[in-house]
Scaffold this motif. Sequence first.
Motif, PDB file in Angstrom:
ATOM      1  N   ASP A 115       0.874  -1.085  -0.163  1.00 12.59           N
ATOM      2  CA  ASP A 115      -0.105   0.243   0.001  1.00 12.59           C
ATOM      3  C   ASP A 115       1.166   1.388  -0.086  1.00 12.59           C
ATOM      4  N   LEU A 116       1.907   1.251   0.592  1.00  9.56           N
ATOM      5  CA  LEU A 116       3.025   2.738   0.758  1.00  9.56           C
ATOM      6  C   LEU A 116       3.672   2.520  -0.756  1.00  9.56           C
ATOM      7  N   LEU A 117       4.019   1.617  -0.993  1.00  6.86           N
ATOM      8  CA  LEU A 117       4.204   1.947  -2.102  1.00  6.86           C
ATOM      9  C   LEU A 117       3.667   2.347  -3.107  1.00  6.86           C
ATOM     10  N   SER A 118       2.591   1.492  -3.573  1.00  8.18           N
ATOM     11  CA  SER A 118       1.802   2.449  -4.361  1.00  8.18           C
ATOM     12  C   SER A 118       1.339   4.196  -4.442  1.00  8.18           C
ATOM     13  N   LEU A 119       1.691   5.014  -3.035  1.00 12.47           N
ATOM     14  CA  LEU A 119       1.241   5.934  -2.968  1.00 12.47           C
ATOM     15  C   LEU A 119       2.987   6.900  -2.923  1.00 12.47           C
ATOM     16  N   LEU A 120       3.633   6.159  -3.189  1.00 13.82           N
ATOM     17  CA  LEU A 120       4.769   7.353  -3.457  1.00 13.82           C
ATOM     18  C   LEU A 120       5.029   7.068  -5.045  1.00 13.82           C
ATOM     19  N   LYS A 121       5.140   8.765  -5.167  1.00 22.51           N
ATOM     20  CA  LYS A 121       5.425   9.502  -6.634  1.00 22.51           C
ATOM     21  C   LYS A 121       6.289   9.042  -7.166  1.00 22.51           C
ATOM     22  N   PRO A 122       6.332   8.454  -8.420  1.00 27.14           N
ATOM     23  CA  PRO A 122       7.886   8.306  -9.123  1.00 27.14           C
ATOM     24  C   PRO A 122       8.590   9.718  -9.003  1.00 27.14           C
ATOM     25  N   SER A 123       9.674   9.795  -9.361  1.00 26.17           N
ATOM     26  CA  SER A 123      10.742  10.991  -9.490  1.00 26.17           C
ATOM     27  C   SER A 123      10.445  11.495 -10.752  1.00 26.17           C
ATOM     28  N   THR A 124       9.981  10.698 -11.839  1.00 26.09           N
ATOM     29  CA  THR A 124       9.588  11.255 -13.245  1.00 26.09           C
ATOM     30  C   THR A 124       8.332  11.674 -13.305  1.00 26.09           C
ATOM     31  N   GLN A 125       7.578  11.794 -11.807  1.00 24.61           N
ATOM     32  CA  GLN A 125       5.925  12.285 -12.215  1.00 24.61           C
ATOM     33  C   GLN A 125       5.800  13.346 -11.670  1.00 24.61           C
ATOM     34  N   LYS A 126       4.911  14.321 -12.830  1.00 24.98           N
ATOM     35  CA  LYS A 126       4.546  15.441 -11.876  1.00 24.98           C
ATOM     36  C   LYS A 126       3.510  15.284 -11.501  1.00 24.98           C
TER      37      LYS A 126
ATOM     38  N   PRO B 247       6.789   9.972   4.595  1.00 25.08           N
ATOM     39  CA  PRO B 247       8.151   9.910   5.167  1.00 25.08           C
ATOM     40  C   PRO B 247       8.502   8.668   3.781  1.00 25.08           C
ATOM     41  N   ARG B 248      10.631   8.992   3.744  1.00 29.82           N
ATOM     42  CA  ARG B 248      11.184   8.138   2.410  1.00 29.82           C
ATOM     43  C   ARG B 248      11.629   7.078   2.497  1.00 29.82           C
ATOM     44  N   TYR B 249      11.642   6.660   4.451  1.00 27.73           N
ATOM     45  CA  TYR B 249      12.324   5.836   5.216  1.00 27.73           C
ATOM     46  C   TYR B 249      11.293   4.862   6.061  1.00 27.73           C
ATOM     47  N   ILE B 250      10.749   3.796   6.048  1.00 25.37           N
ATOM     48  CA  ILE B 250      10.463   2.912   6.728  1.00 25.37           C
ATOM     49  C   ILE B 250      11.274   2.470   7.314  1.00 25.37           C
ATOM     50  N   ASN B 251      10.744   2.208   8.644  1.00 26.04           N
ATOM     51  CA  ASN B 251      11.795   0.611   9.238  1.00 26.04           C
ATOM     52  C   ASN B 251      11.563  -0.329   9.564  1.00 26.04           C
ATOM     53  N   TRP B 252      11.284  -1.640   8.476  1.00 26.54           N
ATOM     54  CA  TRP B 252      10.042  -2.320   8.392  1.00 26.54           C
ATOM     55  C   TRP B 252      10.154  -3.316   9.432  1.00 26.54           C
ATOM     56  N   ASN B 253      11.979  -2.791   9.587  1.00 26.84           N
ATOM     57  CA  ASN B 253      12.239  -4.521  10.635  1.00 26.84           C
ATOM     58  C   ASN B 253      11.661  -4.298  12.091  1.00 26.84           C
ATOM     59  N   LYS B 254      11.286  -2.847  12.743  1.00 30.88           N
ATOM     60  CA  LYS B 254      10.528  -2.457  13.713  1.00 30.88           C
ATOM     61  C   LYS B 254       8.991  -2.568  13.270  1.00 30.88           C
ATOM     62  N   LEU B 255       8.771  -2.977  11.774  1.00 31.28           N
ATOM     63  CA  LEU B 255       6.728  -2.462  11.781  1.00 31.28           C
ATOM     64  C   LEU B 255       6.393  -3.939  11.941  1.00 31.28           C
ATOM     65  N   ARG B 256       7.887  -4.683  11.962  1.00 31.23           N
ATOM     66  CA  ARG B 256       7.563  -6.714  11.044  1.00 31.23           C
ATOM     67  C   ARG B 256       7.305  -6.537  13.068  1.00 31.23           C
TER      68      ARG B 256
END
Length: 227
Positions: free
Chosen positions: A80-91, A111-120
């Motif tokens: 879900d999180l990755l689907s919301l991140l805007k690609p650098s080439t997208q205006k 946020p550009r960085y998520i600690n996935w180990n902590k979330l796990r």
Amino acid sequence: FSDKGSWCVIQQGMNADNLYARRYHWFSKNLSSFILEPHSAILGSRDNKPVLDMTSRESVETQKMSVDLINDDPRHLQRDLLSLLKPSTQKTLDEFIGQGAEMKIPYLDMPRYINWNKLRKIYEFQPGNYEEFLSLDGVGPATVRALALISDLIYGTKPSWMDPVKYSFAVGGKDGVPFPVDKIAMDETIEILKQGVEEAYIGKREKMMALKRLRKIIPHSYEEKHN
């Protein structure tokens, strides 16, 4: 802290960008929840827009959704999180509108960085509610914002974007910030409050009590000047 267990806490935070401070007041007598509008007051010299307020009553559903998300498989959350991140080439539309236009669309600073180990680890713990979730090690602003963003944009539970700060320094600050004390305005304000109490349709005892409370916050210089 009092002998009967009552307590009061005043915290101060500083905005590193504009160097404005605000104070967070906590009072046990008025506190029923640490995650639902817990502050007796939030004082500052200006409000900010937009502000994500996850303690607002308007954010209750977002709180619940955040707990549901964190208790789900972290791989689903990552998707879900990755689907919301805007690609650098997208205006974006605001880039076409221009910097001079006032954008009134609420947004989350993703946020550009998520600690996935902590979330796990949080997922393995399975917090029972939002308060328990916030108390866990590793839960910080980035995690709260990320879950709020997913809750809002994907699942439709919208949080509050109203800054809960209440203005202070209505007649200035003693150190000249945000502006020097306006003594004339201060005297006029006190007179209006005093007149309002004296003309109120309340009993004599209530008036005396109200005037005593008012006198506690009146500067000595005002009393000396008007006595």
